[in-house]
Design a protein around this motif. Structure first.
Motif, PDB file in Angstrom:
ATOM      1  N   UNK A 238       0.841  -1.203   0.000  1.00 49.62           N
ATOM      2  CA  UNK A 238       0.000   0.000   0.000  1.00 49.62           C
ATOM      3  C   UNK A 238       0.872   1.248   0.000  1.00 49.62           C
ATOM      4  N   UNK A 239       1.938   1.241   0.792  1.00 50.56           N
ATOM      5  CA  UNK A 239       2.818   2.410   0.864  1.00 50.56           C
ATOM      6  C   UNK A 239       3.487   2.673  -0.477  1.00 50.56           C
TER       7      UNK A 239
ATOM      8  N   UNK B 269       4.280   5.057  10.365  1.00 50.73           N
ATOM      9  CA  UNK B 269       4.691   5.734   9.133  1.00 50.73           C
ATOM     10  C   UNK B 269       3.666   5.480   8.026  1.00 50.73           C
ATOM     11  N   UNK B 270       3.340   4.198   7.836  1.00 48.63           N
ATOM     12  CA  UNK B 270       2.423   3.831   6.757  1.00 48.63           C
ATOM     13  C   UNK B 270       1.041   4.438   6.990  1.00 48.63           C
ATOM     14  N   UNK B 271       0.544   4.344   8.230  1.00 53.60           N
ATOM     15  CA  UNK B 271      -0.821   4.799   8.493  1.00 53.60           C
ATOM     16  C   UNK B 271      -0.951   6.310   8.300  1.00 53.60           C
ATOM     17  N   UNK B 272      -0.007   7.071   8.852  1.00 53.12           N
ATOM     18  CA  UNK B 272      -0.074   8.527   8.690  1.00 53.12           C
ATOM     19  C   UNK B 272      -0.036   8.883   7.205  1.00 53.12           C
TER      20      UNK B 272
ATOM     21  N   UNK C  83       6.792  15.352   2.382  1.00 52.76           N
ATOM     22  CA  UNK C  83       6.792  14.678   3.684  1.00 52.76           C
ATOM     23  C   UNK C  83       6.078  13.325   3.595  1.00 52.76           C
ATOM     24  N   UNK C  84       4.913  13.317   2.951  1.00 53.98           N
ATOM     25  CA  UNK C  84       4.129  12.082   2.882  1.00 53.98           C
ATOM     26  C   UNK C  84       4.867  11.021   2.066  1.00 53.98           C
TER      27      UNK C  84
ATOM     28  N   UNK D 128       9.805   5.390   3.524  1.00 59.69           N
ATOM     29  CA  UNK D 128      10.514   4.882   4.700  1.00 59.69           C
ATOM     30  C   UNK D 128       9.793   3.670   5.280  1.00 59.69           C
ATOM     31  N   UNK D 129       8.461   3.717   5.278  1.00 57.32           N
ATOM     32  CA  UNK D 129       7.695   2.584   5.802  1.00 57.32           C
ATOM     33  C   UNK D 129       8.019   1.330   5.010  1.00 57.32           C
TER      34      UNK D 129
END
Lengths: 361, 274
Positions: free
Chosen positions: A94-95, A225-228, A266-267, A273-274
């Protein structure tokens, strides 16, 4: 604008008046069905097969809806090996899918993708550095956190180097990617050179891109990280649509382009990174997925951004299933598999873009 | 839920004659060159203002400054009475719409989707209810309804230009800034675009349009500003400013101005002795 405003805006964007093209809904339903089928199948398949019925039974038992607990071994395989790996595959997929869609929108360029332009490699430098230096100041979150910082620096670098006059030329972007990938490769090599044998083994394995060492603690480490990233990304869909007109026209339509850029960078860094922080560099998912969805359901980001996350999750879960069963008992590194399938696609895309533009300006 | 958001407020309706955009003593620098050197110009509600002049005179730069795209090196640009750089992007989008010289699109959106993007500034305001009407009206005015379902990337240059115009019209801002809207268009559609400008002016908008065709400017503009070398050398009604000596001088090309044999309207033509 406060967070509340954004949430309100996001819910309004989802209202039927702002319709997603018909294809979008069909695809969403198809992908969700695929996900519901794949998860129990992936949980059952492997060196220690567990019948799908037993898998469902064990899950029902865990959530307290009947079913039955399995024997000690299959229960442990299921909950300590298979499920963390499945959840990790979904998060990473997903990321990657979402980061690809955002990046292509931000650069207004269909060839942008974390691994192609070097952002994955940049995040990998941080992760490798953390492993080889044995950094542990944030516990299990250390590696993804360091990967986030170096990934962020890389996005900033690529973005500022490849833009001129509010536009990103394909050639500049790809060449910048080559330079960044080369430099990141050199840094990773340097860390390998100074690392001890145990760290070298860990790094080499991790570099190929794999989910083989999935544990619940790794899942928890990348989850924030992934959720945000995945929650914030769709809030900017409409502005990404406007950005495809160009920066100036987007500004004429009320988009605060400077701020949009900061948030997107940022996103993207969070999502990359996730993914990289736990699984190494798994390339081309972020390139292929948004492309296929754009062909099927149109370029509107209101579907494309969440859709790419969903499709990325499905595809990476399937790819991981193939990677660990096709050559059983050996395991094919996942990054090798995605690169094997993704590179020819990239090649085709390059040819097509070139044909359309009539050359590389 | 709408009460919770800090949405931009639409501008109050303007009276004919209200100055919606104005530059005074404006200097603009681009790449170290002073492109505008002390320009004074204003756009009034109910009026079509044409900016004309030779290549490099600063027409597009002036339009960019009036759109708040380019900062002033000296002097000031006011939009709806307030300094251009003080407006937040979202508020400005309800007050002025801009048609860029070249329309590009990174992804293959459909024509109807592109026009609908013009409604983005109104999201969350009461104007949102007019979205469908505004889009349909704009597509009708620019004559693009016939290919509403096609992808933008499959259109010809002239068709793209009209789709971009429809997007700008759909925005329904009281100040319209159009940079060479007729450049890619055939004769019929050039006339159509300028008629649309007149209609918008009659409806109370201020329209500023950069034109190369002096005949179009003479026929459709209420007022013409002639730029040359970064300055306004004439500003007034077309009959007053289109004068042979001045035009020949500014364009460095002998030009004759004469009345139409039937209507008496101003006609402008380069002198071609054969």
């Amino acid at each position: 604008m406060t967070l509340m405003d954004k949430v309100v805006e996001a819910t309004e964007e989802a209202s039927p008046a702002r319709r997603v093209r018909g294809g979008g809904w069909l695809l969403t339903v198809g992908l969700v069905v695929a996900l519901l089928v794949l998860v129990p199948v992936a949980a059952g398949l492997g060196a220690y097969p567990i019948p799908t019925g037993d898998v469902l039974g064990s899950v029902l038992h865990k959530v307290g809806l009947g079913g039955a607990e399995l024997e000690r071994v299959p229960e442990s395989v299921l909950w300590n090996v298979r499920f963390p790996r499945i959840v990790l595959a979904l998060l990473v997929g997903a990321s990657l899918g979402c980061a690809g869609a955002l990046m292509q929108g931000m650069f207004s360029n269909p060839l942008a993708e974390p691994s192609v332009i070097g952002v994955s490699a940049g995040a990998a430098v941080g992760a490798v550095g953390a492993i080889s230096l044995g950094l542990n100041f944030l516990g299990t979150v250390t590696i993804p956190a360091v990967a986030f910082v170096t990934g962020l620096a890389t996005v900033l670098l690529v973005y500022s180097m490849s833009r001129a006059g509010g536009r990103t030329e394909v050639v500049t972007l790809i060449l910048t990617g080559i330079a960044v990938n080369a430099f990141a490769g050199a840094l990773i090599g340097l860390f390998l050179f100074f690392a001890d044998t145990a760290a070298v083994n860990q790094i080499t394995f991790w570099q190929l891109g794999s989910l083989a060492q999935a544990t619940w603690s790794k899942v928890l480490a990348v989850l924030p990280f992934a959720v945000v990233g995945l929650v914030v990304a769709p809030l900017y869909s409409r502005r990404l649509d406007l950005l495809s007109l160009g920066e100036r026209p987007a500004r004429h339509l009320g988009v605060d382009v400077e701020r949009l850029r900061v948030v997107l960078i940022l996103v993207i860094a969070l999502l990359t990174a996730a993914a990289v922080g736990v699984s190494g560099i798994i390339g081309f998912v972020g390139l292929v997925i948004p492309h296929l969805l754009r062909m099927a359901a149109g370029p509107g980001h209101r579907f494309l951004v969440p859709g790419s996350a969903l499709a990325g999750a499905v595809v990476l879960l399937a790819a991981d299933l193939v990677a660990r069963t096709i050559a059983a008992p050996a395991e094919l590194p996942l990054g090798v598999l995605t690169a094997l399938l993704g590179s020819p696609f990239f090649f085709w895309l390059l040819r097509r873009t070139r044909r359309r533009q009539g050359g590389w300006a | 839920m709408k009460l919770l958001r800090s949405r931009p407020t639409p501008p109050p309706p303007s009276e004919p004659g209200d100055v919606l955009a104005e530059a005074s003593g404006l200097h603009v620098r681009l790449g170290g060159r002073e492109v505008l050197q002390g320009v004074d110009v204003f756009a009034r509600a109910g009026e079509v203002l044409a900016l004309v002049g030779p290549n490099g005179a600063g027409k597009s730069t002036l339009l960019g400054a009036l759109a708040a795209d380019l900062p002033a090196a000296a002097g000031v640009v006011r939009i709806h009475g307030r300094a251009a750089d003080e407006w937040p992007a979202a508020e400005l989008a309800l007050r002025r719409a801009v048609l860029p010289q070249a329309a590009s699109l990174a992804f293959p959106f459909g024509v109807d989707e592109v026009v609908r993007m013009g409604r983005a500034p109104w999201a969350g305001t009461e104007g949102e209810d007019e979205d469908d009407v505004a889009v349909a009206e704009a597509m009708g005015a620019a004559e693009v309804a016939g290919f509403a379902g096609r992808p933008f990337s499959a259109l010809s240059g002239g068709e793209r230009a009209r789709v971009a115009l429809a997007r700008v019209l759909a925005q329904r801002a009281p100040l319209l800034l159009l940079d060479e809207p007729t450049a890619a268009l055939d004769l019929r559609h050039q006339e159509l675009v300028l008629r649309v400008c007149r209609e918008r002016a009659r409806a109370g908008d201020a329209v500023v349009v950069v034109l190369h065709d002096l005949g179009l400017a003479a026929a459709y503009a209420h007022r013409v500003a002639i730029l040359s070398g970064g300055r306004v050398v004439a500003d007034g009604a077309p009959e007053a400013v289109f004068e042979e000596r001045l035009l020949s001088d500014v364009y460095r090309q002998p030009i004759e101005v004469f009345p139409h044999p039937r209507t008496g309207a101003v006609l402008i033509s380069p002198v071609r002795d054969s």
